[in-house]
Design a protein around this motif. Structure first.
Motif, short mmCIF file in Angstrom:
data_model
loop_
_atom_site.label_atom_id
_atom_site.label_comp_id
_atom_site.label_asym_id
_atom_site.label_seq_id
_atom_site.Cartn_x
_atom_site.Cartn_y
_atom_site.Cartn_z
N ILE A 262 -14.35 -8.14 1.45
CA ILE A 262 -13.56 -7.48 0.43
C ILE A 262 -12.29 -6.96 1.10
N LEU A 263 -11.16 -7.12 0.41
CA LEU A 263 -9.89 -6.68 0.98
C LEU A 263 -9.30 -5.59 0.10
N THR A 264 -8.92 -4.47 0.72
CA THR A 264 -8.18 -3.46 -0.03
C THR A 264 -6.89 -3.18 0.69
N GLU A 265 -5.88 -2.87 -0.08
CA GLU A 265 -4.60 -2.50 0.51
C GLU A 265 -4.48 -0.99 0.41
N VAL A 266 -3.99 -0.37 1.47
CA VAL A 266 -3.83 1.07 1.40
C VAL A 266 -2.39 1.44 1.76
N PRO A 267 -1.74 2.17 0.84
CA PRO A 267 -0.36 2.58 1.13
C PRO A 267 -0.34 3.70 2.17
N VAL A 268 0.56 3.56 3.13
CA VAL A 268 0.70 4.57 4.19
C VAL A 268 2.18 4.85 4.35
N SER A 269 2.57 6.12 4.42
CA SER A 269 3.99 6.43 4.61
C SER A 269 4.38 6.01 6.03
N PHE A 270 5.65 5.69 6.20
CA PHE A 270 6.09 5.22 7.51
C PHE A 270 5.93 6.31 8.57
N VAL A 271 5.97 7.55 8.12
CA VAL A 271 5.81 8.66 9.06
C VAL A 271 4.38 8.68 9.60
N LYS A 272 3.42 8.52 8.68
CA LYS A 272 2.01 8.52 9.10
C LYS A 272 1.71 7.29 9.95
N ALA A 273 2.33 6.17 9.59
CA ALA A 273 2.13 4.96 10.39
C ALA A 273 2.61 5.21 11.82
N ALA A 274 3.72 5.91 11.93
CA ALA A 274 4.29 6.16 13.27
C ALA A 274 3.49 7.20 14.05
N LEU A 275 3.05 8.24 13.35
CA LEU A 275 2.43 9.37 14.05
C LEU A 275 0.91 9.30 14.09
N GLY A 276 0.32 8.47 13.23
CA GLY A 276 -1.14 8.42 13.14
C GLY A 276 -1.65 9.50 12.20
N GLY A 277 -2.91 9.40 11.80
CA GLY A 277 -3.48 10.39 10.89
C GLY A 277 -4.55 9.76 10.03
N GLU A 278 -5.01 10.53 9.09
CA GLU A 278 -6.09 10.04 8.24
C GLU A 278 -5.54 9.48 6.93
N VAL A 279 -6.15 8.38 6.45
CA VAL A 279 -5.80 7.90 5.11
C VAL A 279 -7.09 7.72 4.31
N GLU A 280 -6.97 7.95 3.02
CA GLU A 280 -8.14 7.81 2.16
C GLU A 280 -8.14 6.39 1.57
N ILE A 281 -9.31 5.76 1.59
CA ILE A 281 -9.42 4.39 1.05
C ILE A 281 -10.56 4.31 0.04
#
Ligand SMILES: [Zn+2]
Ligand SMILES: [Zn+2]
Length: 366
Positions: A262-281
Motif C-alpha cells: 500500500i502506498l500513501t503520500e504524506v505532505p511534509v513542509s520543506f522546513v521539516k524535511a530539512a530539519l527532521g521531525g515527526e509526521v503523522e500518517i
C-alpha cells in the motif's frame, strides 16, 4: 510459472499421445487418492492438469507455442489458460480420462452439472483489506426438499422406466449397426414418475431465492472472484454448479494499492524535511482509519520513501501482510508572512543564494 512442456517433462515436438502418456504418469503419481492431505502433491497434480489442459487443445497449444503464457491468458488475466484451482474441476474436465486411468472415480458416464451463477458484490476499501461477511441474494434452481429431489409426490415412488428397464439407455438397430442412445421416455434417468411431486412438478429441482452469507477473506482486490462450490444451479441427477461472486472494491484516495503493498503520500513542509521531525500518517489499522507518527531524519528529500514492513494488505489465505510504503511530498509555501519572508531572505543570504529581490509597493523595485 514453469514452462508447460517442462511441467509434463516432454519435448516441444511431443505428439498428442506422448502428452497423454506424460500426463497420465504425473496424474497417477500425484493423484489425490494416492496422496491424501498432501498439499505439495495436490499442487503438482493441478500444475500437470493445467499444462495438459492447454497442450491437449490444438488451438491453445499453438497459441502457447507462439506467444507463451500471454497467448493463453484467460479473459480475467489472472492465470494461464482457464486454470484449475479445484480438484473437482479437474475430475469434471478429465473425467473420462480418470475413468479409464483409475478405475472410475467418475464412474463411466459423466454426471451432469448445474449452471454456474454470478453475482456482483460491492465492498468498501476497508472491507476488502480486512475481510467481511456479505449477504447476497440469488435466485437459482435448488434440489426440491418436498420430494427429496426424487420428483415423486411424497408417499409415492419413482418407478423403473419400462422403456429402458431402468438402464437409461436404449439399443436400436440403425442399418447394420446396433446404436445405443439415451432413453427417450425417461431422458436417461432410468426412472418414471407416475405421481409427480406437486412442488416441483416432477422436475426434482425448483427455483428459489435465497440469501447467502458470503465470507470475504481479508486482502481481496477489485475484480477478484470468490467461488462458492455447489451454490450454483442444481440439476436433476447431477451436481450443482458453482456460484461466482465478483468483487468490486471502492478506492480510497488516501491509499494506493499495488498488490499486497500500500502506498500513501504524506505532505511534509520543506522546513521539516530539512530539519527532521515527526509526521503523522494514515495507516490501515482500525478499519483503515488509523494513524501513527513516523520520524523523519534531517535532510529528507522529495519522493523519499519510508517502508513500514508487514503493514500493508493482508495476504489472502496466508499469514502475513505486504508493506506500507510512505512517500514524502515536500511542500513549498505559496505565500509567506512578512516575518517568514524576512527569515527566508536571511537564510538565502546565509546560503549565498541569489534570490529575486523584494518588490516595492507598486510591483517594481526602485
Ligand atoms: Zn419435488
Ligand atoms: Zn427409460
Amino acid at each position: 510459472m514453469r514452462d508447460l512442456y517442462e511441467v509434463l517433462g516432454v519435448e516441444r515436438s511431443a505428439s498428442a499421445s506422448d502428452l497423454k502418456k506424460a500426463y497420465y504418469k504425473l496424474a497417477k503419481q500425484y493423484h489425490p487418492d494416492h496422496n491424501p492431505d498432501d498439499k505439495v502433491a495436490e499442487d503438482k497434480f493441478k500444475e500437470a492438469s493445467n499444462a495438459y489442459q492447454v497442450l491437449s487443445d490444438d488451438d491453445q497449444r499453438q497459441r502457447y507455442d507462439r506467444f507463451g503464457f500471454d497467448g493463453i491468458r484467460g479473459a480475467n488475466g489472472s492465470t494461464g489458460a482457464s486454470g484449475f484451482s479445484n480438484i473437482e474441476d479437474i475430475f469434471s474436465a478429465f473425467g473420462d480420462l480418470f475413468g479409464d486411468f483409475f478405475g472410475g472415480r467418475s464412474a463411466g458416464r459423466r454426471q451432469p452439472r448445474g449452471a454456474d451463477l454470478r453475482v456482483d458484490v460491492g465492498l468498501t476499501f476497508a472491507e476488502a483489506v480486512w475481510g467481511t461477511t456479505k449477504e447476497v441474494k440469488v435466485t437459482r434452481e435448488i434440489a426440491c426438499a418436498a420430494c427429496n429431489a426424487t420428483g415423486a409426490a411424497p408417499g409415492s415412488k419413482a418407478e423403473k422406466c419400462s422403456t429402458c428397464q431402468g438402464r437409461g439407455q436404449v439399443v436400436h438397430a440403425q442399418g447394420f449397426f446396433m446404436v445405443q442412445t439415451t432413453c427417450p421416455a425417461c431422458r436417461g434417468a432410468g426412472k418414471q414418475i407416475k405421481e409427480p411431486c406437486p412442488e416441483c412438478r416432477g422436475r426434482t429441482t425448483r427455483p428459489e431465492t435465497t440469501t447467502l452469507q458470503v465470507t470475504v477473506p481479508a486482502g481481496v482486490d477489485d475484480g477478484q472472484t470468490l467461488r462458492l462450490a455447489g451454490k450454483g444451479e442444481a440439476v436433476p441427477n447431477g451436481t450443482a454448479g458453482h456460484l461466482y461472486v465478483v468483487l468490486h472494491v471502492q478506492g480510497d484516495e488516501r491509499f494506493r494499492r499495488d498488490g499486497e503493498d500500500i502506498l500513501t503520500e504524506v505532505p511534509v513542509s520543506f522546513v521539516k524535511a530539512a530539519l527532521g521531525g515527526e509526521v503523522e500518517i494514515y495507516t490501515l489499522d482500525d478499519e483503515c482509519k488509523g494513524s501513527t507518527t513516523i520520524e523523519l531524519k534531517p535532510g529528507a528529500q522529495p519522493g523519499d520513501t519510508i517502508v513500514r514492513r508487514g503493514q500493508g494488505i493482508p495476504r489472502v489465505g496466508h499469514a502475513g501482510r505486504g508493506d506500507h510504503v510512505v512517500q514524502l511530498v515536500v511542500e513549498i509555501p505559496k505565500k509567506l508572512t512578512p516575518r517568514q519572508e524576512e527569515l527566508m531572505r536571511e537564510l538565502a543570504t546565509e546560503l549565498g543564494e541569489n534570490v529575486r529581490e523584494k518588490r516595492g509597493l507598486f510591483g517594481r523595485k526602485k
